[in-house]
Design a protein around this motif. Structure first.
Motif, PDB file in Angstrom:
ATOM      1  N   ARG A  88       1.000  -1.149  -0.168  1.00 43.08           N
ATOM      2  CA  ARG A  88       0.005  -0.124   0.016  1.00 43.08           C
ATOM      3  C   ARG A  88       0.896   1.368  -0.033  1.00 43.08           C
ATOM      4  O   ARG A  88       0.409   2.340  -0.231  1.00 43.08           O
ATOM      5  N   PHE A  89       1.947   1.249   0.519  1.00 43.49           N
ATOM      6  CA  PHE A  89       2.977   2.223   0.407  1.00 43.49           C
ATOM      7  C   PHE A  89       3.611   2.492  -0.794  1.00 43.49           C
ATOM      8  O   PHE A  89       4.134   3.757  -1.071  1.00 43.49           O
ATOM      9  N   PHE A 121      -6.706  -6.219   1.867  1.00 47.60           N
ATOM     10  CA  PHE A 121      -5.588  -5.863   1.017  1.00 47.60           C
ATOM     11  C   PHE A 121      -6.091  -4.772  -0.144  1.00 47.60           C
ATOM     12  O   PHE A 121      -5.367  -3.524  -0.052  1.00 47.60           O
ATOM     13  N   GLN A 122      -7.034  -5.004  -0.694  1.00 51.29           N
ATOM     14  CA  GLN A 122      -7.642  -4.023  -1.706  1.00 51.29           C
ATOM     15  C   GLN A 122      -8.131  -2.930  -1.119  1.00 51.29           C
ATOM     16  O   GLN A 122      -8.135  -1.560  -1.768  1.00 51.29           O
ATOM     17  N   MET A 123      -8.553  -2.859   0.128  1.00 51.06           N
ATOM     18  CA  MET A 123      -9.510  -1.700   0.672  1.00 51.06           C
ATOM     19  C   MET A 123      -8.249  -0.887   1.231  1.00 51.06           C
ATOM     20  O   MET A 123      -8.193   0.332   1.243  1.00 51.06           O
ATOM     21  N   LYS A 127      -7.627   3.018   0.216  1.00 55.03           N
ATOM     22  CA  LYS A 127      -7.354   4.050   1.218  1.00 55.03           C
ATOM     23  C   LYS A 127      -5.984   4.896   0.778  1.00 55.03           C
ATOM     24  O   LYS A 127      -5.878   6.022   1.031  1.00 55.03           O
ATOM     25  N   ALA A 128      -4.773   4.039   0.364  1.00 58.58           N
ATOM     26  CA  ALA A 128      -3.609   4.604   0.144  1.00 58.58           C
ATOM     27  C   ALA A 128      -3.649   5.576  -1.020  1.00 58.58           C
ATOM     28  O   ALA A 128      -2.899   6.365  -1.326  1.00 58.58           O
ATOM     29  N   LEU A 129      -4.631   5.246  -1.940  1.00 55.65           N
ATOM     30  CA  LEU A 129      -4.912   6.311  -2.973  1.00 55.65           C
ATOM     31  C   LEU A 129      -5.572   7.572  -2.600  1.00 55.65           C
ATOM     32  O   LEU A 129      -5.618   8.411  -3.353  1.00 55.65           O
TER      33      LEU A 129
END
Length: 224
Positions: A88-89, A121-123, A127-129
């Protein structure tokens, strides 16, 4: 009029190629003690081949890498846990993502995501976006116990948004799983071009996300 625009995630909103390459480079550098006997470019190239554009979960990818490259100081489970924790980073959006979403919301359009993949994982990636706040419905296959191209996951998303299929767009990069499946569910199919495929039987084709605003505005001029 267009009541809703729904999106695939990987390869549509998330620039997965850039994200994966960023992550691989970072993981290799952080785990150089275990992976340093493999040239970085060789490791990255083989990871991407085995990953098959995200259609192979990483337990299989890492198990194969360990076997092929005789990785002994770290396990598949360690590598997989690191992927889940750190990917996610490295999430890179496609250009114009947030501006496009804001423009559609200002037009009164409901927004949704339908993504195959692991729920948390997808959430985490959404959120990272920084885009979660724009969406009225987010459906991830693991959480829904349904996967694209099953039409029921499209129907479920439209039911949650309380919109009609003929007044809904679905935007995705995969000609079959996204575009063809959405059209079978009665939606308007929009293909976001991807180098992995030469064509798609879409109602509309776009190169960049900001082209969606023109499509929605044009359709709203003709659809009651």
């Amino acid at each position: 009029m267009i009541q809703a625009v729904l999106f695939d995630l990987d390869g549509t909103l998330l620039n997965r190629d850039a994200s994966v390459m960023s992550f691989i480079n970072d993981q290799y550098d952080r785990m150089h003690q275990s992976l340093g006997h493999i040239p970085k470019e060789v490791y990255a190239e083989r990871f991407i081949e085995l990953d098959r554009r995200g259609y192979v979960w990483k337990d299989q990818v890492y198990a194969q890498l360990i076997q092929e490259f005789n990785i002994e100081q770290i396990t598949m489970e360690n590598l997989l846990e690191d992927y889940i924790a750190h990917f996610r980073f490295h999430c890179h959006p496609f250009d114009g993502l947030q501006a496009m979403l804001e423009s559609l919301k200002q037009q009164g359009v409901k927004l949704g995501i339908i993504s195959n993949g692991k729920g948390k994982f997808q959430m985490d990636n959404i959120k990272a976006l920084g885009i979660e706040r724009w969406f009225d419905a987010i459906l991830i296959s693991e959480s829904e116990n349904l996967r694209k191209p099953d039409p029921r996951i499209f129907e479920r998303a439209m039911a949650r948004l309380n919109v009609l299929p003929a007044h809904s767009l679905f935007v995705g990069d995969h000609p079959t799983t996204d575009v063809e499946a959405a059209k079978k569910a009665g939606m308007i199919g929009v293909w976001k071009k991807d180098a992995g495929w030469s064509e798609a039987a879409a109602d509309y084709t776009i190169d960049e996300l900001d082209e969606l605003n023109r499509i929605v505005q044009g359709l709203n001029a003709y659809i009651d």
